[in-house]
Design a protein around this motif. Structure first.
Motif, PDB file in Angstrom:
ATOM      1  N   ILE A  97      38.685  41.804  51.702  1.00  0.00           N
ATOM      2  CA  ILE A  97      37.841  40.530  51.249  1.00  0.00           C
ATOM      3  C   ILE A  97      38.682  39.419  51.335  1.00  0.00           C
ATOM      4  CG2 ILE A  97      36.960  40.176  49.108  1.00  0.00           C
ATOM      5  CD1 ILE A  97      35.747  42.722  48.468  1.00  0.00           C
ATOM      6  N   ASP A  98      39.909  39.304  50.958  1.00  0.00           N
ATOM      7  CA  ASP A  98      40.692  38.116  51.126  1.00  0.00           C
ATOM      8  C   ASP A  98      40.778  37.603  52.546  1.00  0.00           C
ATOM      9  OD1 ASP A  98      41.037  37.886  48.320  1.00  0.00           O
ATOM     10  OD2 ASP A  98      43.039  38.897  48.288  1.00  0.00           O
ATOM     11  N   GLN A  99      41.018  38.410  53.482  1.00  0.00           N
ATOM     12  CA  GLN A  99      41.008  38.037  54.841  1.00  0.00           C
ATOM     13  C   GLN A  99      39.710  37.506  55.506  1.00  0.00           C
ATOM     14  OE1 GLN A  99      42.486  41.450  56.791  1.00  0.00           O
ATOM     15  NE2 GLN A  99      44.463  41.161  56.496  1.00  0.00           N
ATOM     16  N   LEU A 100      38.550  38.055  54.929  1.00  0.00           N
ATOM     17  CA  LEU A 100      37.154  37.685  55.391  1.00  0.00           C
ATOM     18  C   LEU A 100      36.946  36.243  54.710  1.00  0.00           C
ATOM     19  CD1 LEU A 100      35.270  40.828  55.231  1.00  0.00           C
ATOM     20  CD2 LEU A 100      36.119  39.722  57.242  1.00  0.00           C
ATOM     21  N   LYS A 101      37.557  36.111  53.394  1.00  0.00           N
ATOM     22  CA  LYS A 101      37.117  34.940  52.836  1.00  0.00           C
ATOM     23  C   LYS A 101      37.788  33.768  53.469  1.00  0.00           C
ATOM     24  CE  LYS A 101      36.084  35.944  48.062  1.00  0.00           C
ATOM     25  NZ  LYS A 101      36.623  36.149  46.616  1.00  0.00           N
ATOM     26  N   THR A 102      39.181  34.059  53.894  1.00  0.00           N
ATOM     27  CA  THR A 102      39.695  32.928  54.674  1.00  0.00           C
ATOM     28  C   THR A 102      39.148  32.644  55.962  1.00  0.00           C
ATOM     29  OG1 THR A 102      41.337  34.555  55.637  1.00  0.00           O
ATOM     30  CG2 THR A 102      42.024  33.155  53.730  1.00  0.00           C
TER      31      THR A 102
END
Length: 153
Positions: A97-102
């Motif tokens: 999720i963090d990678q997709l947010k960035t």
């Protein structure tokens, strides 16, 4: 007569040896009897008092306790494994999720940049400058205002 005396002495010695052997075997037999009484196939029932000494000594984990609660132990181990697996999966999902947010933030900034560039190039003043610089273009600014054509129905 000497033979009879020798025979009597031998019998006396045999009786004495039998008595000493019997006296030596008596404590041994008593000890063996106590051991036989204390050794059984069944485990003794656990005592009613559970204290730190019985827990640390391992007396609490006798075979009857383990046998009677084996399914509870299996259930606890299974739940622990499932808990650890779900926690690991949750951590992996959080990282994704963090990678997709960035990536989403980067895409929004690129879209905003492209939109501002397009807006700048589509302004009337910029289009007029491009038309003036292009001498071979057939497009020019209208000298007359637009008029409305009425079509009868």
């Amino acid at each position: 007569m000497a033979e009879k005396k020798d025979r009597d002495e031998e019998q006396l010695k045999a009786k004495q040896e039998a008595q000493t052997a019997a006296s030596d075997e008596a404590p041994l037999k008593a000890t063996l009897k106590k051991i036989k009484e204390s050794v059984r196939e069944d485990d003794p029932k656990p005592s009613g008092s559970v204290n730190l000494r019985t827990i640390l000594g391992g007396d609490i984990l006798n075979a009857s306790l383990v046998r009677s609660h084996i399914w509870l132990f299996v259930l606890i181990v299974g739940i622990t494994i499932v808990y650890v697996a779900f926690r690991y999966q949750c951590q992996q999902d959080i990282l994704t999720i963090d990678q997709l947010k960035t990536q989403l933030k980067d895409a929004k900034y690129r879209a905003l940049s492209s939109s501002s560039t397009l807006t700048e190039r589509c302004r009337e003043s910029h289009v007029l400058d491009i038309l003036k610089n292009n001498k071979d273009s057939l497009l020019h600014i209208a000298d007359q205002p637009p008029y409305i054509i009425m079509v009868p129905k």
